[in-house]
Scaffold this active site. Sequence first.
Site, PDB file in Angstrom:
ATOM      1  N   HIS A  35       0.832  -1.201   0.000  1.00 51.01           N
ATOM      2  CA  HIS A  35       0.000   0.000   0.000  1.00 51.01           C
ATOM      3  C   HIS A  35       0.872   1.259   0.000  1.00 51.01           C
ATOM      4  O   HIS A  35       0.644   2.191  -0.780  1.00 51.01           O
ATOM      5  CB  HIS A  35      -0.904  -0.016   1.239  1.00 51.01           C
ATOM      6  CG  HIS A  35      -1.685   1.241   1.466  1.00 51.01           C
ATOM      7  ND1 HIS A  35      -3.008   1.383   1.091  1.00 51.01           N
ATOM      8  CD2 HIS A  35      -1.325   2.427   2.034  1.00 51.01           C
ATOM      9  CE1 HIS A  35      -3.421   2.602   1.413  1.00 51.01           C
ATOM     10  NE2 HIS A  35      -2.422   3.254   1.993  1.00 51.01           N
ATOM     11  N   GLU A  36       1.893   1.270   0.856  1.00 51.95           N
ATOM     12  CA  GLU A  36       2.764   2.449   0.953  1.00 51.95           C
ATOM     13  C   GLU A  36       3.614   2.618  -0.310  1.00 51.95           C
ATOM     14  O   GLU A  36       3.837   3.747  -0.772  1.00 51.95           O
ATOM     15  CB  GLU A  36       3.657   2.350   2.193  1.00 51.95           C
ATOM     16  CG  GLU A  36       2.905   2.255   3.516  1.00 51.95           C
ATOM     17  CD  GLU A  36       1.898   3.376   3.718  1.00 51.95           C
ATOM     18  OE1 GLU A  36       2.066   4.458   3.126  1.00 51.95           O
ATOM     19  OE2 GLU A  36       0.923   3.170   4.453  1.00 51.95           O
ATOM     20  N   HIS A  46       1.524   4.290  -2.867  1.00 51.93           N
ATOM     21  CA  HIS A  46       1.482   5.745  -2.677  1.00 51.93           C
ATOM     22  C   HIS A  46       2.664   6.401  -3.396  1.00 51.93           C
ATOM     23  O   HIS A  46       2.517   7.446  -4.032  1.00 51.93           O
ATOM     24  CB  HIS A  46       1.540   6.090  -1.193  1.00 51.93           C
ATOM     25  CG  HIS A  46       0.210   6.122  -0.519  1.00 51.93           C
ATOM     26  ND1 HIS A  46      -0.877   6.785  -1.028  1.00 51.93           N
ATOM     27  CD2 HIS A  46      -0.206   5.580   0.659  1.00 51.93           C
ATOM     28  CE1 HIS A  46      -1.916   6.649  -0.216  1.00 51.93           C
ATOM     29  NE2 HIS A  46      -1.530   5.919   0.821  1.00 51.93           N
ATOM     30  N   GLU A  79      -6.333   7.170  -0.998  1.00 50.26           N
ATOM     31  CA  GLU A  79      -6.254   5.993  -0.121  1.00 50.26           C
ATOM     32  C   GLU A  79      -6.913   4.793  -0.793  1.00 50.26           C
ATOM     33  O   GLU A  79      -6.371   3.680  -0.767  1.00 50.26           O
ATOM     34  CB  GLU A  79      -6.923   6.280   1.228  1.00 50.26           C
ATOM     35  CG  GLU A  79      -6.121   7.175   2.152  1.00 50.26           C
ATOM     36  CD  GLU A  79      -4.767   6.590   2.526  1.00 50.26           C
ATOM     37  OE1 GLU A  79      -4.658   5.367   2.694  1.00 50.26           O
ATOM     38  OE2 GLU A  79      -3.814   7.375   2.630  1.00 50.26           O
TER      39      GLU A  79
END
Length: 250
Positions: A94-95, A98, A176
């Site tokens: 997930h990071e 980003h 997100e």
Amino acid sequence: LGIYAAFSYYASSSVALAVSSAREVTTAEEPELVRIVENLSIGSGLPMPKVYVIEDSAPNAFATGRDPKHASVTATRGLLDKLDKAELEGVMAHEMSHIGNYDIRVMTLTVVLVGIIALLADIMMRWMWFGAGRRDSNRDKGGGLAAIMIIAVIVFAVITPIIAKFIQLAISRKREFLADASGALLCRNPDALADALQKISADPEPLEAANKATAHLYIANPLKEHTSFLNDAFSTHPPVEERIRLLRAM
């Protein structure tokens, strides 16, 4: 304003890491975490980011950096202790998403623009109050027009920052959702990311290293002691339940 914008753009990552008391770690110190990030870096084709750890028992994580070449990922000690390897990989995916989606740049620029709008609104308010709006000559010449201008400036000064803030929140929530989807594709295990989000959101410990200025960076809202209807309405994160539902559907 230009100095403020430049400082926010180039120094925001360093400030966020310093405020969070994050320290950079090596493979020798955190072999599992660093190797997971290395594998995801290879899988995504992104440069290897710097890896940081916050010594806090609350599970959470964030990424920062204006572009992939200047990026870093950060995990708390609680995240490393309370998640299994697949869940940790889901969070790091997930990071990394980003970073790959340039979300940090988008949100940094959004925050800078919101700050500039607030400053401009404040300057206009002060100018009308202490400058043209209070001069007797303006009152005499303009009459009703001057009063209308003052009211218009007051409305602008009050409403514009609020609208800008809602735009920032909407962008943050959309990014997100995008990072969840991209992260699930990167680690090829949406259930692992969903399980991680469930554990992080259910954990009762607030993250002491976080504050309202850095809360939007984290994978889940770290300010759990500040939960209220008003704070939920102004949250930078979409509801965890909705995020989990969409991940399960994948």
